[in-house]
Design a protein around this motif. Structure first.
Motif, PDB file in Angstrom:
ATOM      1  N   ILE A 182       1.027  -1.204   0.076  1.00 43.47           N
ATOM      2  CA  ILE A 182      -0.049   0.115  -0.009  1.00 43.47           C
ATOM      3  C   ILE A 182       0.933   1.184   0.242  1.00 43.47           C
ATOM      4  O   ILE A 182       1.582   1.319   0.860  1.00 43.47           O
ATOM      5  CB  ILE A 182      -0.974   0.057   1.347  1.00 43.47           C
ATOM      6  N   GLY A 183       0.636   2.162  -0.864  1.00 48.71           N
ATOM      7  CA  GLY A 183       1.396   3.369  -0.775  1.00 48.71           C
ATOM      8  C   GLY A 183       0.726   4.506  -0.318  1.00 48.71           C
ATOM      9  O   GLY A 183      -0.827   4.522  -0.308  1.00 48.71           O
ATOM     10  N   THR A 184       1.248   5.225   0.502  1.00 45.82           N
ATOM     11  CA  THR A 184       0.482   6.241   1.459  1.00 45.82           C
ATOM     12  C   THR A 184       1.490   7.328   1.653  1.00 45.82           C
ATOM     13  O   THR A 184       2.803   7.447   1.474  1.00 45.82           O
ATOM     14  CB  THR A 184      -0.041   5.645   2.651  1.00 45.82           C
ATOM     15  N   ARG A 185       0.946   8.655   1.605  1.00 44.13           N
ATOM     16  CA  ARG A 185       1.531   9.634   2.326  1.00 44.13           C
ATOM     17  C   ARG A 185       2.052   9.460   3.926  1.00 44.13           C
ATOM     18  O   ARG A 185       1.116   8.367   4.289  1.00 44.13           O
ATOM     19  CB  ARG A 185       0.653  11.222   2.177  1.00 44.13           C
ATOM     20  N   GLU A 243       0.988   7.930  -7.835  1.00 45.27           N
ATOM     21  CA  GLU A 243       0.574   7.394  -8.978  1.00 45.27           C
ATOM     22  C   GLU A 243       1.808   6.874 -10.018  1.00 45.27           C
ATOM     23  O   GLU A 243       1.849   5.581 -10.624  1.00 45.27           O
ATOM     24  CB  GLU A 243      -0.418   8.160  -9.745  1.00 45.27           C
ATOM     25  N   GLN A 244       2.735   7.604  -9.600  1.00 42.74           N
ATOM     26  CA  GLN A 244       3.875   7.291 -10.648  1.00 42.74           C
ATOM     27  C   GLN A 244       4.662   5.829 -10.054  1.00 42.74           C
ATOM     28  O   GLN A 244       5.042   5.094 -10.867  1.00 42.74           O
ATOM     29  CB  GLN A 244       4.921   8.487 -10.437  1.00 42.74           C
ATOM     30  N   ASP A 245       4.628   5.856  -8.845  1.00 38.94           N
ATOM     31  CA  ASP A 245       5.287   4.557  -8.320  1.00 38.94           C
ATOM     32  C   ASP A 245       4.421   3.553  -8.620  1.00 38.94           C
ATOM     33  O   ASP A 245       5.068   2.139  -8.729  1.00 38.94           O
ATOM     34  CB  ASP A 245       5.400   4.784  -6.778  1.00 38.94           C
ATOM     35  N   MET A 246       3.116   3.614  -8.593  1.00 43.46           N
ATOM     36  CA  MET A 246       2.425   2.521  -8.895  1.00 43.46           C
ATOM     37  C   MET A 246       2.185   1.981 -10.314  1.00 43.46           C
ATOM     38  O   MET A 246       2.500   0.833 -10.733  1.00 43.46           O
ATOM     39  CB  MET A 246       0.917   2.847  -8.534  1.00 43.46           C
ATOM     40  N   LEU A 247       2.492   2.953 -11.319  1.00 45.57           N
ATOM     41  CA  LEU A 247       2.678   2.566 -12.536  1.00 45.57           C
ATOM     42  C   LEU A 247       4.120   2.060 -12.687  1.00 45.57           C
ATOM     43  O   LEU A 247       4.459   1.076 -13.872  1.00 45.57           O
ATOM     44  CB  LEU A 247       2.716   3.876 -13.515  1.00 45.57           C
ATOM     45  N   ALA A 248       5.133   2.424 -11.942  1.00 40.52           N
ATOM     46  CA  ALA A 248       6.283   1.591 -12.171  1.00 40.52           C
ATOM     47  C   ALA A 248       6.296   0.326 -11.334  1.00 40.52           C
ATOM     48  O   ALA A 248       7.454  -0.163 -11.386  1.00 40.52           O
ATOM     49  CB  ALA A 248       7.434   2.913 -11.765  1.00 40.52           C
ATOM     50  N   GLY A 249       5.518  -0.185 -10.742  1.00 44.61           N
ATOM     51  CA  GLY A 249       5.363  -1.369  -9.987  1.00 44.61           C
ATOM     52  C   GLY A 249       5.807  -1.406  -8.730  1.00 44.61           C
ATOM     53  O   GLY A 249       6.108  -2.268  -8.050  1.00 44.61           O
ATOM     54  N   GLY A 250       6.042  -0.258  -8.085  1.00 40.13           N
ATOM     55  CA  GLY A 250       6.579  -0.139  -6.545  1.00 40.13           C
ATOM     56  C   GLY A 250       5.595  -0.380  -5.629  1.00 40.13           C
ATOM     57  O   GLY A 250       6.039  -0.677  -4.622  1.00 40.13           O
ATOM     58  N   ILE A 251       4.105  -0.061  -6.046  1.00 37.30           N
ATOM     59  CA  ILE A 251       3.192  -0.246  -4.896  1.00 37.30           C
ATOM     60  C   ILE A 251       2.135  -0.845  -5.770  1.00 37.30           C
ATOM     61  O   ILE A 251       1.894  -0.812  -7.005  1.00 37.30           O
ATOM     62  CB  ILE A 251       2.746   0.977  -4.145  1.00 37.30           C
ATOM     63  N   ILE A 272      -1.487  -0.695  -4.531  1.00 35.17           N
ATOM     64  CA  ILE A 272      -2.300   0.162  -4.504  1.00 35.17           C
ATOM     65  C   ILE A 272      -2.015   1.550  -3.742  1.00 35.17           C
ATOM     66  O   ILE A 272      -1.139   1.481  -3.131  1.00 35.17           O
ATOM     67  CB  ILE A 272      -3.556  -0.236  -3.662  1.00 35.17           C
ATOM     68  N   ALA A 273      -3.012   2.448  -3.975  1.00 34.54           N
ATOM     69  CA  ALA A 273      -2.760   3.583  -3.242  1.00 34.54           C
ATOM     70  C   ALA A 273      -4.080   4.124  -2.301  1.00 34.54           C
ATOM     71  O   ALA A 273      -5.160   4.015  -3.298  1.00 34.54           O
ATOM     72  CB  ALA A 273      -2.335   5.052  -3.865  1.00 34.54           C
TER      73      ALA A 273
END
Length: 315
Positions: free
Chosen positions: A8-11, A67-75, A77-78
């Motif tokens: 999970i990506g989060t601030r 969003e950029q990290d999700m497109l790159a496969g780093g996460i 879901i956000a």
């Protein structure tokens, strides 16, 4: 998603972490065998704290880096506050779930005066929202509205340190962080309409990631989704990100109906156009768009043009 692990990506603000932890806990309860990890990130909106959001410009101030990290496969879901989500999601991504809406109201925090009505003439009120500023000034043109940036904890600290008579914050954020006792008044919606999606969480995924989309589908609340569709259609029509002086709030009614109310106001609050519409929840987008067209025709279009020029000059 790899090895039965979802990231999970989060601030990194306390409220963003609460939101990510809420989703993580829901996933763990639903899928005990699933490993859930968090990846903390900092967005442009988090980095620039010495300028009003409206002056920073651009959309996705609190979402772009995730969003950029999700497109790159780093996460995988956000988790976002829905009100922070631009109406257009980047290609390849999609909002796959919107959680049940929590309290969408705006709160007054004023230990001394308690309520907006009790504030003295010329009182200093803190908020970073053009939406709140415009509607508050319509009700109380005498108020001195000052910009207030930072996370919830920082804003509560600034209340005393910067000698505000009152500050305005989202009820949901205060309650989620355990600050319900700091709320001295919830502004009536007859006076201040909330932001699009206020109180709900949006879970963003890659569009083609069917496995993850299926995993989180249980978090989707259909009633909130219908309201969000109407509200986001309204915002898309007036071509605004989160920093335009518009409020809109949809409520489900009996027999599959939806009641939508919206407002467009000038920054000084002198001009305010407000109306409502009722229609089928199945046609939520059309309902929001039609209401936007009505308010724009009433005079909202002139206000938005003026604000665009005004902010361009100040930038």
């Amino acid at each position: 998603m790899k090895n039965d692990t979802i990231v999970i990506g989060t601030r990194s603000s306390k409220l963003a972490l609460w939101q990510a932890d809420y989703v993580a806990d829901c996933l763990r309860k639903r899928y005990p065998e699933l490993r859930v990890e968090k990846k903390l990130m900092t967005t442009k909106g988090d980095k620039i704290l010495d300028a009003p959001l409206a002056k920073i410009g651009g959309k996705g101030l609190f979402t772009k880096e995730l969003e950029q990290d999700m497109l790159a496969g780093g996460i995988d879901i956000a988790v976002h506050s829905l009100k922070d989500m631009p109406t257009e999601v980047p290609e390849g991504l999609v909002i796959s779930a919107i959680t049940e809406r929590f309290d969408p109201g705006d709160a007054v925090v004023s230990p001394k005066y308690r309520t907006l009505e009790n504030l003295p003439q010329g009182a200093k009120v803190g908020t970073s929202s053009l939406r709140r500023k415009a509607q508050l000034l319509h009700a109380r043109p005498d108020l001195q509205i000052s910009d207030l940036r930072g996370n919830v904890n920082t804003r509560l600290e600034k209340l005393e340190r910067e000698h505000f008579d009152a500050i305005i914050l989202a009820v949901a954020g205060l309650k989620r962080l355990g600050f319900a006792d700091r709320i001295t008044e919830v502004l009536p919606r007859e006076m201040v309409l909330p932001a699009v999606g206020q109180g709900a969480l949006a879970i963003e995924t890659r569009e083609n990631d069917r496995e993850v989309r299926n995993l989180i589908a249980f978090l989707n609340d259909e009633a909130t989704v219908a309201c969000a569709r109407a509200e986001r259609a309204f915002l898309a029509r007036v071509e605004g990100g989160c920093q335009v002086p518009v409020g809109v709030y949809a409520v489900p009614e009996a027999e599959g109906r939806l009641h939508v109310e919206a407002v467009i106001a000038s920054l000084d609050g002198a001009r305010l156009y407000r109306d409502a519409a009722v229609g089928s929840a199945a046609e939520a987008e059309s309902l929001g768009t039609a209401l936007a067209d009505k308010l724009l025709a009433m005079g909202g279009i002139a206000i938005l043009h003026e604000i665009g020029l005004l902010l361009d000059r100040k930038a």
